[in-house]
Design a protein around this motif. Structure first.
Motif, PDB file in Angstrom:
ATOM      1  N   HIS A 197       0.855  -1.186   0.000  1.00  0.00           N
ATOM      2  CA  HIS A 197       0.000   0.000   0.000  1.00  0.00           C
ATOM      3  C   HIS A 197       0.891   1.236   0.000  1.00  0.00           C
ATOM      4  O   HIS A 197       1.851   1.317   0.770  1.00  0.00           O
ATOM      5  CB  HIS A 197      -0.881  -0.019   1.259  1.00  0.00           C
ATOM      6  CG  HIS A 197      -2.057   0.890   1.235  1.00  0.00           C
ATOM      7  ND1 HIS A 197      -1.944   2.263   1.278  1.00  0.00           N
ATOM      8  CD2 HIS A 197      -3.395   0.626   1.206  1.00  0.00           C
ATOM      9  CE1 HIS A 197      -3.147   2.800   1.275  1.00  0.00           C
ATOM     10  NE2 HIS A 197      -4.048   1.832   1.228  1.00  0.00           N
ATOM     11  N   GLU A 255      -2.137   5.661  -0.280  1.00  0.00           N
ATOM     12  CA  GLU A 255      -3.390   6.057  -0.905  1.00  0.00           C
ATOM     13  C   GLU A 255      -4.204   4.861  -1.365  1.00  0.00           C
ATOM     14  O   GLU A 255      -5.433   4.862  -1.310  1.00  0.00           O
ATOM     15  CB  GLU A 255      -3.108   6.972  -2.109  1.00  0.00           C
ATOM     16  CG  GLU A 255      -2.443   8.291  -1.742  1.00  0.00           C
ATOM     17  CD  GLU A 255      -3.346   9.181  -0.905  1.00  0.00           C
ATOM     18  OE1 GLU A 255      -4.585   9.087  -1.054  1.00  0.00           O
ATOM     19  OE2 GLU A 255      -2.809   9.975  -0.097  1.00  0.00           O
ATOM     20  N   ARG A 256      -3.500   3.831  -1.826  1.00  0.00           N
ATOM     21  CA  ARG A 256      -4.202   2.669  -2.369  1.00  0.00           C
ATOM     22  C   ARG A 256      -3.277   1.462  -2.348  1.00  0.00           C
ATOM     23  O   ARG A 256      -2.051   1.591  -2.194  1.00  0.00           O
ATOM     24  CB  ARG A 256      -4.654   2.944  -3.800  1.00  0.00           C
ATOM     25  CG  ARG A 256      -3.504   3.205  -4.754  1.00  0.00           C
ATOM     26  CD  ARG A 256      -3.986   3.623  -6.135  1.00  0.00           C
ATOM     27  NE  ARG A 256      -2.850   3.882  -7.023  1.00  0.00           N
ATOM     28  CZ  ARG A 256      -2.264   2.951  -7.771  1.00  0.00           C
ATOM     29  NH1 ARG A 256      -2.718   1.695  -7.739  1.00  0.00           N
ATOM     30  NH2 ARG A 256      -1.244   3.248  -8.557  1.00  0.00           N
ATOM     31  N   VAL A 257      -3.864   0.291  -2.520  1.00  0.00           N
ATOM     32  CA  VAL A 257      -3.082  -0.933  -2.689  1.00  0.00           C
ATOM     33  C   VAL A 257      -2.533  -0.947  -4.108  1.00  0.00           C
ATOM     34  O   VAL A 257      -3.285  -0.780  -5.077  1.00  0.00           O
ATOM     35  CB  VAL A 257      -3.949  -2.181  -2.434  1.00  0.00           C
ATOM     36  CG1 VAL A 257      -3.216  -3.448  -2.850  1.00  0.00           C
ATOM     37  CG2 VAL A 257      -4.326  -2.267  -0.955  1.00  0.00           C
ATOM     38  N   VAL A 258      -1.225  -1.137  -4.233  1.00  0.00           N
ATOM     39  CA  VAL A 258      -0.602  -1.107  -5.555  1.00  0.00           C
ATOM     40  C   VAL A 258      -0.249  -2.505  -6.063  1.00  0.00           C
ATOM     41  O   VAL A 258       0.013  -2.679  -7.259  1.00  0.00           O
ATOM     42  CB  VAL A 258       0.658  -0.206  -5.554  1.00  0.00           C
ATOM     43  CG1 VAL A 258       0.248   1.241  -5.366  1.00  0.00           C
ATOM     44  CG2 VAL A 258       1.648  -0.622  -4.473  1.00  0.00           C
ATOM     45  N   ARG A 284      -5.033  -6.692   1.773  1.00  0.00           N
ATOM     46  CA  ARG A 284      -5.478  -5.395   1.232  1.00  0.00           C
ATOM     47  C   ARG A 284      -6.117  -4.556   2.342  1.00  0.00           C
ATOM     48  O   ARG A 284      -5.806  -3.373   2.525  1.00  0.00           O
ATOM     49  CB  ARG A 284      -6.474  -5.639   0.092  1.00  0.00           C
ATOM     50  CG  ARG A 284      -7.255  -4.418  -0.334  1.00  0.00           C
ATOM     51  CD  ARG A 284      -8.269  -4.778  -1.417  1.00  0.00           C
ATOM     52  NE  ARG A 284      -7.595  -5.023  -2.675  1.00  0.00           N
ATOM     53  CZ  ARG A 284      -7.373  -4.069  -3.578  1.00  0.00           C
ATOM     54  NH1 ARG A 284      -7.777  -2.825  -3.360  1.00  0.00           N
ATOM     55  NH2 ARG A 284      -6.762  -4.350  -4.703  1.00  0.00           N
ATOM     56  N   THR A 285      -7.012  -5.178   3.098  1.00  0.00           N
ATOM     57  CA  THR A 285      -7.665  -4.476   4.203  1.00  0.00           C
ATOM     58  C   THR A 285      -6.689  -4.196   5.330  1.00  0.00           C
ATOM     59  O   THR A 285      -6.692  -3.104   5.926  1.00  0.00           O
ATOM     60  CB  THR A 285      -8.843  -5.311   4.725  1.00  0.00           C
ATOM     61  OG1 THR A 285      -9.738  -5.597   3.651  1.00  0.00           O
ATOM     62  CG2 THR A 285      -9.593  -4.582   5.822  1.00  0.00           C
ATOM     63  N   ALA A 339      -4.598  -1.214   4.463  1.00  0.00           N
ATOM     64  CA  ALA A 339      -5.399   0.008   4.505  1.00  0.00           C
ATOM     65  C   ALA A 339      -5.631   0.470   5.938  1.00  0.00           C
ATOM     66  O   ALA A 339      -5.629   1.679   6.224  1.00  0.00           O
ATOM     67  CB  ALA A 339      -6.731  -0.217   3.798  1.00  0.00           C
TER      68      ALA A 339
END
Length: 218
Positions: free
Chosen positions: A18, A21-24, A175-176, A179
């Motif tokens: 991550h 800003e986002r998962v890459v 992913r979670t 985040a």
């Protein structure tokens, strides 16, 4: 910011990167007996897919269980080693909280994962996803009020007769997890960060043997 996160508390090994800003990049594999073989190559792969190296990382996020002894230990030890070698922070998150963070909100619910021995690891959450009780371990049928509550996690799929509606996700997702750690500054302390210590809840099956029994008369 560049956070690598992984969870090995269940049969699914999940890894993600991550950027704040986002998962890459992300990867997952379901093989409950090969956590030790899978994790390091998967970390290398998601970093390569993100166009990054270990030296670019600023933090490590790891699911700390509860979960079976061997698989959970693989993730926690790997996180500690990465943190120590790179000199960056390691943030533990209860794996049940990771599942809860991705579950539908709006009503009280449970998260339950497979603890083997016909038991589940479980926790109770309010309508906003805040943990109210747990993590605990026991039979699905012994959880107070479980029959009237929706349940996320693979434990609900194993013992649907003990719960209300079975909802997703079944397993914690890196992913979670990423985040939650990357967004901590913006979102506040909605999910507690924990030390990189495994939540076993019960003793491992493999134990150091005691003194040998006497086989001849004293």
């Amino acid at each position: 910011m560049l956070v690598v996160g992984f969870d090995t508390a269940t049969p699914v090994v999940s890894v993600a990167v991550h950027d704040g800003e986002r998962v890459v990049s992300e990867a997952s594999a379901a093989d409950g007996r090969r956590h030790g073989e899978l994790l390091a190559p998967m970390i290398a792969q998601v970093l390569a897919d993100a166009g990054a190296s270990r030296a670019d990382l600023t933090a490590v996020a790891v699911g700390v269980g509860p979960g079976p002894y061997t698989g959970l230990r693989v993730g926690v030890v790997t996180a500690r080693v990465l943190g120590a070698v790179l000199g960056i922070g390691v943030h533990g998150v209860c794996s049940l909280d990771v599942i809860a963070a991705a579950a539908p909100r709006g009503r009280e619910f449970l998260v339950a994962t497979d603890a083997r021995r016909k038991e589940v690891y479980w926790a109770r959450y309010d309508a906003a996803g805040t943990r109210l009780e747990g993590p605990l371990v026991g039979s699905a049928g012994s959880i107070p009020g479980a029959g009237g509550l929706a349940v996320a996690g693979h434990g609900g799929q194993l013992y649907p007769e003990s719960f209300g509606e079975v909802i997703g996700p079944a397993y914690p997702d890196a992913r979670t997890l990423c985040a939650l750690v990357a967004g901590r500054a913006r979102l506040g302390d909605t999910v507690p960060m924990l030390p990189a210590e495994p939540l076993y809840l019960r003793r491992p099956d493999a134990r150091e043997p005691g003194p040998p029994k006497r086989v001849t008369p004293p």
